[in-house]
Motif scaffolding. Structure first.
Motif, short mmCIF file in Angstrom:
data_model
loop_
_atom_site.label_atom_id
_atom_site.label_comp_id
_atom_site.label_asym_id
_atom_site.label_seq_id
_atom_site.Cartn_x
_atom_site.Cartn_y
_atom_site.Cartn_z
N PRO A 64 6.27 -11.54 -12.00
CA PRO A 64 5.08 -12.60 -12.11
C PRO A 64 3.97 -12.20 -11.04
N THR A 65 4.26 -11.53 -10.25
CA THR A 65 3.13 -10.96 -9.14
C THR A 65 3.23 -9.45 -9.46
N PRO A 66 2.03 -8.77 -9.04
CA PRO A 66 1.68 -7.31 -9.24
C PRO A 66 2.31 -6.85 -8.08
N MET A 67 3.01 -5.67 -8.44
CA MET A 67 3.52 -4.60 -7.53
C MET A 67 2.57 -3.67 -6.98
N LEU A 68 2.71 -2.74 -6.14
CA LEU A 68 2.06 -1.49 -5.76
C LEU A 68 2.95 -0.46 -6.28
N ASN A 104 -0.97 -8.55 -0.32
CA ASN A 104 -2.28 -8.02 0.46
C ASN A 104 -2.66 -8.89 1.62
N ALA A 105 -2.00 -8.42 2.88
CA ALA A 105 -2.24 -9.33 3.98
C ALA A 105 -3.01 -8.97 4.79
N MET A 113 -6.81 -0.81 0.93
CA MET A 113 -6.48 0.50 1.02
C MET A 113 -5.23 0.78 1.24
N LEU A 114 -4.86 2.09 0.87
CA LEU A 114 -3.53 2.62 1.51
C LEU A 114 -3.78 4.02 2.02
N ASP A 115 -3.34 4.08 3.20
CA ASP A 115 -3.41 5.30 3.97
C ASP A 115 -2.11 6.07 3.61
N PHE A 116 -2.14 7.33 3.65
CA PHE A 116 -0.95 8.23 3.20
C PHE A 116 -0.87 9.54 3.66
N ASP A 117 0.34 10.14 3.80
CA ASP A 117 0.46 11.44 4.15
C ASP A 117 1.20 12.25 3.12
N ILE A 118 0.98 13.40 2.98
CA ILE A 118 1.49 14.21 1.91
C ILE A 118 2.21 15.42 2.65
N ILE A 157 8.06 17.51 -2.47
CA ILE A 157 6.82 16.86 -2.02
C ILE A 157 7.18 15.56 -1.63
N VAL A 158 6.70 15.04 -0.47
CA VAL A 158 6.98 13.56 -0.68
C VAL A 158 5.47 12.93 0.12
N LEU A 159 5.47 11.74 -0.26
CA LEU A 159 4.28 11.02 -0.01
C LEU A 159 4.88 9.74 0.90
N TYR A 160 4.25 9.57 1.82
CA TYR A 160 4.40 7.88 2.70
C TYR A 160 3.24 7.42 2.80
N GLY A 161 3.16 5.99 2.30
CA GLY A 161 1.89 5.46 2.50
C GLY A 161 2.14 4.12 2.78
N ALA A 162 0.92 3.49 3.46
CA ALA A 162 1.13 2.19 4.04
C ALA A 162 -0.42 1.66 4.37
N PRO A 163 -0.58 0.22 3.99
CA PRO A 163 -1.68 -0.24 4.39
C PRO A 163 -2.40 0.25 5.60
N PRO A 164 -3.51 0.07 5.94
CA PRO A 164 -3.99 0.50 7.39
C PRO A 164 -3.54 -0.72 8.37
N SER A 165 -3.51 -1.81 8.05
CA SER A 165 -3.19 -2.90 9.28
C SER A 165 -1.69 -2.89 9.37
N SER A 166 -1.30 -2.73 10.65
CA SER A 166 0.21 -2.45 10.87
C SER A 166 0.73 -3.68 10.62
N TYR A 167 0.15 -4.81 10.78
CA TYR A 167 0.90 -6.26 10.36
C TYR A 167 1.39 -6.30 9.03
N ALA A 168 0.56 -5.55 8.24
CA ALA A 168 1.05 -5.65 6.69
C ALA A 168 2.32 -5.54 6.48
N ASN A 169 3.02 -4.61 7.48
CA ASN A 169 4.49 -4.20 7.37
C ASN A 169 4.68 -3.73 6.05
N GLN A 170 4.05 -2.94 5.32
CA GLN A 170 4.64 -2.55 3.85
C GLN A 170 4.57 -0.91 3.87
N SER A 171 5.44 -0.18 3.23
CA SER A 171 5.27 1.22 3.24
C SER A 171 5.68 1.52 1.91
#
Ligand code: NAG
Ligand code: NAG
Ligand code: NAG
Ligand code: NAG
Ligand code: NAG
Ligand code: NAG
Ligand code: NAG
Ligand code: NAG
Ligand code: NAG
Ligand code: NAG
Ligand code: NAG
Ligand code: NAG
Length: 573
Positions: A64-68, A104-105, A113-118, A157-171
């Motif tokens: 029902p709701t979009p996923m990332l 999207n909190a 945005m999504l920040d990430f490291d590869i 290879i591994v990518l870790y990403g998270a929204p820039p605001s820490s309180y979004a608490n999603q990775s």
């Protein structure tokens, strides 16, 4: 390739004259119906019971709701030590069928945005640290190979990403493999462009510099054509083809001279191991052939299974072969052709770096099988073209289906190639395509994403050989090829009032290529107005076709399109 008697023509190839009736239990699919002769899982002999063939993919139920959905891929399937930098492609799409919950909190000033490291998984070495906009795809990030050691196995290879605001608490996490091989100075190296879908080749003729190509050619008889002389190979190439699939292999005898001729003329070949796959995969035979071919200067790709889904080879067979090939020769991609519309796609296609389709719609009866005197429908019968309607659109529908299956499976899209019909007979196909139908199927294929053409089969009639050559001479060179393999995919547009027009465009730099097919066999004589998404200043050229186009601002106009007219037109922006 064609389903039944196609192999009889090739005496050199030791491919037995096959009949579907002989193919009853090959592959060992489990289930209680393995004793019934089937094609694409469907019983086809008169009197066989009807049942569900299984193996069908259906669109996943949407959430029902979009996923990332975060995905990562190297830009090219392989890199080698002649290169100093590589690229990753990062997708962060909002999807209703794949991905992790996305809330999207974040506040609006840094939201979306999504920040990430590869990183290299084993060593944790950082290759890229950056960010992407949520719901964007094909973001390109380059990195230097630096200290990375070239080797014959891939880096995880591994990518870790998270929204820039820490309180979004999603990775989010995504993984891929990076091949960084020692450069060769013999043979060839061939990579798949995971962004635009073309192949990039390096050999002695390119001074070992990677050069993009759009492969275009025929499956070709060895004993009925290729083994005659070097002049035959040259004559074939002079028709305009840059690629070939000889229907013979070293397992069939000493064919050094024949492959030498193709190397000498710089004709790129798919090395065809269909014989190694019939009657169960012979792994010994597969392994024995690899050293004979892998260092040849015009090896384009390994062609493993011919219609494995039609024959119902074991579901793991194509992947087993794929893994052996990657281990023993990581320098070339692997391909296969699928014949069925929707039969264990995931399993069979897992053994390929690019996927070919061979829907042959011309001259079939899509509802009655003449060879077997049965009806054909979704679960029963064999009418020569699985789930087809007997029209040109069967080719584009099949390409669209294979694209969708990959989307449903959440896989990065593998390039698709079209295998077009240039034959008739065998009880299924009452006539050859005409040259106009051939060109229509070609432009239709490109409009629907095909990145290569390899038709069945050469020698064909003189007119069809010439028809294929004429398009090959246009589609494999600039400006047309620059668009076809320089842009991820075509964008299709509909033309109101002209439902039988198939139109697509590709935008690159300051130009746009438009591909047009009139699928109607009769002339469209009311004005055709193609509304383009961009403002165009004029026509640069019409590399294919002779439609009287008039360009006005955002519109491409013609007063008539003859039956089955095809056109490639380049416009300036
Ligand atoms: C397909 O044809 C078979 C054989 O005639 C029949 O038994 C079956 O009911 C048909 N299936 C559909 C979906 O029409
Ligand atoms: C995400 O992008 C797709 C494709 O561009 C678009 O159709 C869709 O509306 C976008 N979704 C959201 C939630 O913005
Ligand atoms: C953040 O994630 C952790 C682990 O999943 C969870 O325990 C915690 O409740 C979450 N916090 C918020 C504010 O959502
Ligand atoms: C080609 O080069 C590779 C790697 O440089 C080498 O292992 C192989 O033996 C060479 N093959 C031939 C036929 O010279
Ligand atoms: C390859 O290098 C040679 C010698 O430097 C040069 O003559 C030739 O034009 C080059 N070929 C290509 C395709 O770049
Ligand atoms: C090629 O092979 C055919 C036999 O299939 C032969 O008739 C023809 O003359 C040969 N030569 C050329 C240049 O095509
Ligand atoms: C490339 O090498 C092949 C042998 O593998 C040879 O036949 C061909 O002439 C060479 N081509 C060039 C352009 O040097
Ligand atoms: C597989 O191929 C090898 C080598 O050609 C041959 O000796 C063997 O008999 C084959 N096995 C089968 C089951 O056909
Ligand atoms: C492949 O599948 C066949 C048939 O299901 C099975 O017998 C065989 O063990 C499998 N092979 C491997 C290596 O998994
Ligand atoms: C084809 O099948 C129908 C009934 O299914 C039968 O009446 C007819 O005789 C068959 N024709 C041939 C040529 O076998
Ligand atoms: C279009 O062509 C058809 C058949 O040739 C003809 O009957 C019809 O009048 C034409 N329409 C126009 C608008 O010219
Ligand atoms: C072209 O179209 C654009 C947008 O539709 C419009 O703004 C512009 O004035 C048009 N130019 C001409 C020369 O008609």
């Amino acid at each position: 390739m064609t389903q039944r008697q196609a192999f009889t023509a090739f005496a050199v190839c030791v491919l037995s004259a096959s009949s579907a009736a002989a193919q009853t239990t090959i592959g060992g699919l489990s289930g209680s119906h393995t004793d019934i002769p089937r094609w694409c899982g469907k019983p086809y002999q008169s009197g066989s019971p009807n049942y569900d063939p299984g193996g069908m993919l259906m669109p996943p139920a949407p959430s029902p709701t979009p996923m990332l959905y975060v995905q990562i891929e190297p830009r090219y399937s392989i890199y080698d030590s002649s290169e100093t930098s590589g690229e990753f492609l990062v997708d962060a799409s909002l999807s209703y069928i794949h991905g992790e919950p996305y809330r999207n909190a974040t506040p609006s000033d840094d939201g979306g945005m999504l920040d990430f490291d590869i990183r290299i998984e084993d060593t944790d070495k950082l290759l890229v640290s950056d960010s992407v906009v949520v719901n964007s795809t094909d973001n390109q990030f380059s990195f230097d190979f630096g200290e990375l050691q070239p080797r014959l196995t891939p880096y995880s290879i591994v990518l870790y990403g998270a929204p820039p605001s820490s309180y979004a608490n999603q990775s989010y996490m995504a993984t891929t493999e990076l091949w960084y091989l020692p450069a060769k100075n013999n043979g060839s190296t061939v990579k798949v462009d995971n962004l635009n879908g073309g192949l990039s080749v390096a050999n002695n003729a390119t001074n070992y510099t990677f050069t993009p190509i759009l492969p275009f050619g025929f499956y070709t008889s060895c004993s009925g054509y290729l083994n005659y002389s070097l002049a035959n190979v040259t004559a074939y190439k002079d028709l305009g083809f840059n690629a070939i699939n000889p229907v013979c292999a070293f397992a069939d005898g000493n064919l050094d001279y024949l492959f030498d001729w193709m190397d000498a003329t710089n004709l790129w070949y798919q090395y065809d191991m269909r014989g190694t796959f019939s009657n169960g995969l012979n792994v010994t035979q597969l392994t024995e052939q690899i050293p004979l071919v892998k260092d040849r200067s015009n090896l384009l790709s390994w062609y493993t299974a011919d219609e494995p889904d039609g024959w119902q080879y074991a579901l793991n067979q194509t992947r087993i072969a794929y893994d052996i090939l990657k281990q023993q020769d990581p320098y070339h991609p692997t391909a296969l052709v699928l014949n069925c519309d929707n039969y264990y796609f995931e399993e069979y296609s897992s053994g390929a770096d690019y996927i070919m389709e061979d829907a042959y719609p011309i001259g079939i009866n899509p509802t009655y099988s003449q060879p077997w005197n049965t009806t054909c429908n979704e679960t029963y019968g064999d009418c020569g073209c699985d789930d087809c309607i007997g029209e040109l659109q069967d080719v584009s529908n099949r390409l669209d289906d294979l694209f969708d299956y990959q989307l449903w499976l959440g896989q990065p899209e593998k390039p698709l190639w079209a295998v077009l019909q240039a034959f008739s007979g065998e009880g299924y196909w009452s006539r050859d395509p005409t040259p106009e139908e051939t060109w229509a199927m070609m432009v239709l294929s490109f409009n629907h994403g095909a990145k290569g053409i390899m038709s069945w089969t050469y020698p064909t009639s003189e007119s069809l050989g010439e028809a294929h050559g004429a398009m090959a001479k246009i589609a494999t060179v600039s400006p047309v090829s620059t668009f076809l393999i320089g842009v991820p995919e075509a964008t299709r547009i509909t033309v109101p009032g002209h439902e039988l027009l198939d139109v697509a465009y590709w935008v690159l730099n300051k130009q746009i290529l438009v591909g047009v097919v009139n699928l109607d066999y009769v002339s469209q004589n009311s004005t055709i107005e193609i509304l383009l998404p961009v403002s165009v200043t004029g026509m640069a050229s019409q590399p294919w076709g002779s439609v009287g186009w008039v360009v006005t601002n955002g519109t491409l106009t013609a007063h008539e399109l003859t039956g089955l007219a095809t056109s490639f037109v380049v416009l300036d922006l």
